[in-house]
Design an enzyme around this catalytic site. Structure first.
Site, PDB file in Angstrom:
ATOM      1  N   GLY A  67       0.846  -1.190   0.000  1.00 55.52           N
ATOM      2  CA  GLY A  67       0.000   0.000   0.000  1.00 55.52           C
ATOM      3  C   GLY A  67       0.875   1.230   0.000  1.00 55.52           C
ATOM      4  N   ARG A  73       4.256   5.563   2.112  1.00 53.91           N
ATOM      5  CA  ARG A  73       4.795   6.914   2.340  1.00 53.91           C
ATOM      6  C   ARG A  73       4.192   7.927   1.378  1.00 53.91           C
ATOM      7  NH1 ARG A  73      10.857   6.668  -0.167  1.00 53.91           N
ATOM      8  NH2 ARG A  73      10.505   5.002  -1.665  1.00 53.91           N
ATOM      9  N   ASP A 132       3.381  -4.221  -7.978  1.00 52.48           N
ATOM     10  CA  ASP A 132       2.841  -3.012  -7.338  1.00 52.48           C
ATOM     11  C   ASP A 132       3.437  -1.759  -7.955  1.00 52.48           C
ATOM     12  OD1 ASP A 132       5.069  -4.343  -5.851  1.00 52.48           O
ATOM     13  OD2 ASP A 132       5.155  -2.413  -4.839  1.00 52.48           O
TER      14      ASP A 132
HETATM   15  P1  AMP Z   1       8.819   0.687  -3.679  1.00 47.20           P
HETATM   16  O1  AMP Z   1       9.868  -0.359  -3.824  1.00 47.20           O
HETATM   17  O2  AMP Z   1       9.339   2.092  -3.549  1.00 47.20           O
HETATM   18  O3  AMP Z   1       7.769   0.591  -4.735  1.00 47.20           O
HETATM   19  O4  AMP Z   1       8.112   0.406  -2.271  1.00 47.20           O
HETATM   20  C1  AMP Z   1       7.526  -0.811  -1.935  1.00 47.20           C
HETATM   21  C2  AMP Z   1       6.614  -0.636  -0.753  1.00 47.20           C
HETATM   22  O5  AMP Z   1       7.323  -0.156   0.384  1.00 47.20           O
HETATM   23  C3  AMP Z   1       5.469   0.343  -0.989  1.00 47.20           C
HETATM   24  O6  AMP Z   1       4.333  -0.132  -0.340  1.00 47.20           O
HETATM   25  C4  AMP Z   1       5.998   1.610  -0.343  1.00 47.20           C
HETATM   26  O7  AMP Z   1       4.955   2.461   0.051  1.00 47.20           O
HETATM   27  C5  AMP Z   1       6.764   1.060   0.841  1.00 47.20           C
HETATM   28  N1  AMP Z   1       7.837   1.969   1.271  1.00 47.20           N
HETATM   29  C6  AMP Z   1       8.988   2.238   0.609  1.00 47.20           C
HETATM   30  N2  AMP Z   1       9.738   3.106   1.316  1.00 47.20           N
HETATM   31  C7  AMP Z   1       9.063   3.404   2.439  1.00 47.20           C
HETATM   32  C8  AMP Z   1       9.308   4.239   3.570  1.00 47.20           C
HETATM   33  N3  AMP Z   1      10.418   4.969   3.697  1.00 47.20           N
HETATM   34  N4  AMP Z   1       8.360   4.296   4.519  1.00 47.20           N
HETATM   35  C9  AMP Z   1       7.231   3.572   4.419  1.00 47.20           C
HETATM   36  N5  AMP Z   1       6.943   2.762   3.389  1.00 47.20           N
HETATM   37  C10 AMP Z   1       7.834   2.671   2.407  1.00 47.20           C
HETATM   38 MG    MG Z   2       6.103   1.162  -5.306  1.00 53.41          MG
END
Ligand code: AMP
Ligand code: MG
Length: 466
Positions: free
Chosen positions: A99, A102, A260
């Site tokens: 989800g 951030r 995602d």
């Molecule tokens: P991403 O690889 O950037 O697509 O992130 C994968 C998942 O991790 C997604 O659900 C993001 O919202 C969550 N996410 C990535 N970085 C953070 C962070 N610093 N704080 C909270 N959630 C994160």
């Molecule tokens: Mg993502």
């Protein structure tokens, strides 16, 4: 000035009109919550071209309120902030719940050509943050901002970036960095993983609701089809094939093609460890944590196909299996058609000949063997002198193996002779499709260093103009 502005439809912040149709979906689709405030926000970058999409006057960025609003400290009337929930396959492994960990969707702003989600990335913790702190750092925000606008300039479907707001708040990563918020814009942020969430929970009504929502908002022409959800799948397959063909042609590696991070609109979304190809390497891996090379450059077309299988699987409550399989079977042909068409124009070929696929493969092999710079090669190829005996030194000098280059150049010359093009006519045609600049890592790095060390944001603005 004010009259001209009103005529152009450019409005003040308070005059923007917001709606949030995603927020009218059932409560299982999101959590309503406000961004977490950041101390002392300041504007790092502002993109007037994105502002124009929602009719926002560019002078508005100069107001102190702008940074307050686009770091999440202050809400405008009509904002309906929420974090969306989705699932996804990360590196091939299904994660039942992800989800916006951030990111916070503020709402949709109406522009002359449709509505745009405004999303703050790095706006604080949400129920989907897992172990994360809900923040984005300045470095990654600048990288996403520059890359998404570079992709747009190259004609590649992508999310857009309105602004970056910085803050002195420290964020712990490998080093201590500072927090920033990127305002991302897209007609929709729905991902393949949004469907996978409800499908894996066997909430088939929600799968249908989401499909209806996506069709109504983004593919209204499919509403009257015999099987609208099948047509939705086919549209997404077609757009994804086209998107990845563009990535391959320009030498873009996404780096984290988890489901995602796959857009239901076929946009490039979620810029993380991406990279533009420099010295050409089929197996280039831009993501340091991708040990197995799952998301290597030459894997991207296959991975996109695999991801589309995940989407199709999630849509099975709404689509016949045989029809879904047959739609998926069209992907490869669509990818090939898009890719070979793009590469034909990059090679300056105006016609199609039997051996073109082999010529392309051998061209890429030549590049790979010398790790020749991908962008520079195609740009210089526009100056190819097809006269017999021409040495084409600027091009030749990109290759370690000059003999191999000479053989290749002879073959290319023969191929050009099969059509009635001239060097003079071909060059402008090739220059239009072979970019002079891509966002090379060192360019982004120099902009980041100046911004982080000296609070000098001029390099970001300079790269945006390029
Ligand atoms: P991403 O690889 O950037 O697509 O992130 C994968 C998942 O991790 C997604 O659900 C993001 O919202 C969550 N996410 C990535 N970085 C953070 C962070 N610093 N704080 C909270 N959630 C994160
Ligand atoms: Mg993502």
């Amino acid at each position: 000035m004010n009259i001209a502005r009103a005529e152009l439809g450019a409005v003040k912040l308070e005059e923007l009109r917001f709606d949030n149709r995603y927020g009218r979906l059932p409560p299982d689709f999101y959590t309503r919550l406000s961004p977490t405030p950041l101390p002392n926000p300041y504007l790092v970058a502002f993109n007037p071209a994105a502002a124009d999409l929602i009719g926002l006057a560019p002078e508005e960025a100069e107001r102190a309120e702008f940074a307050e609003i686009f770091c999440g400290n202050r809400l405008l009337p009509g904002f309906d902030p929420l974090a969306a929930v989705y699932a996804g396959h990360q590196f091939g492994v299904f994660v039942p719940q992800l989800g916006d960990g951030r990111a916070i969707l503020l709402g949709e702003a109406a522009g002359a050509q449709g509505r745009w989600d405004l999303q703050l990335k790095g706006a604080g913790k949400t129920p989907y943050s897992r172990m994360g702190d809900g923040r984005a750092v300045l470095r990654s925000s600048i990288r996403e901002y520059l890359a998404s606008e570079a992709m747009h300039a190259l004609g590649i479907p992508t999310t857009r970036a309105l602004a970056i707001v910085g803050s002195d708040q420290a964020v712990i990563r490998e080093n201590i960095e500072s927090a920033a918020v990127l305002t991302r814009m897209a007609p929709s942020h729905v991902r393949f993983g949004s469907f996978e969430l409800f499908s894996s929970r066997r909430q088939h009504e929600h799968v249908r609701t989401l499909a209806d929502y996506v069709i109504d908002q983004h593919y209204p022409q499919l509403r009257e089809a015999r099987a609208p959800c099948l047509e939705l799948l086919r549209e997404v397959i077609g757009r994804t094939a086209k998107l990845v063909a563009h990535w391959q042609a320009v030498g873009f590696c996404h780096g984290v093609m988890n489901t995602d991070n796959m857009s239901i609109l076929g946009l490039t979304i979620d810029y993380g460890p991406y990279g533009f190809m420099e010295g050409f390497d089929w197996g280039h891996i831009c993501n340091h944590s991708d040990d197995g090379g799952r998301y290597a450059y030459n894997m991207q077309p296959r991975i996109a196909h695999w991801n589309l299988y995940c989407l199709a699987q999630a849509l099975l409550p709404l689509v016949e299996v045989e029809e879904a399989e047959s739609a998926l079977g069209e992907y490869e042909g669509q990818f090939e058609q898009n890719y070979s068409g793009l590469m034909r124009t990059k090679l300056g070929l105006a016609t199609t000949q039997a051996d073109d696929a082999a010529l392309l493969q051998d061209t890429l092999k030549l590049l790979h063997d010398s790790r020749a710079d991908y962008t520079t090669f195609f740009r210089r190829l526009g100056n190819f002198d097809s006269a017999p005996g021409a040495d084409n030194a600027p091009l030749r000098d990109l290759f370690a193996d000059r003999d191999a280059f000479a053989v290749w150049a002879g073959r290319y010359r023969v191929r050009l002779a099969l059509e009635a093009s001239t060097d003079a006519e071909r060059k402008p045609r090739m220059d239009r499709v072979n970019p002079k600049y891509v966002l090379r890592n060192y360019l982004a790095e120099s902009a980041i260093r100046k911004a982080a060390d000296e609070r000098d944001y001029s390099e970001i603005a300079r790269l945006m103009r390029l």
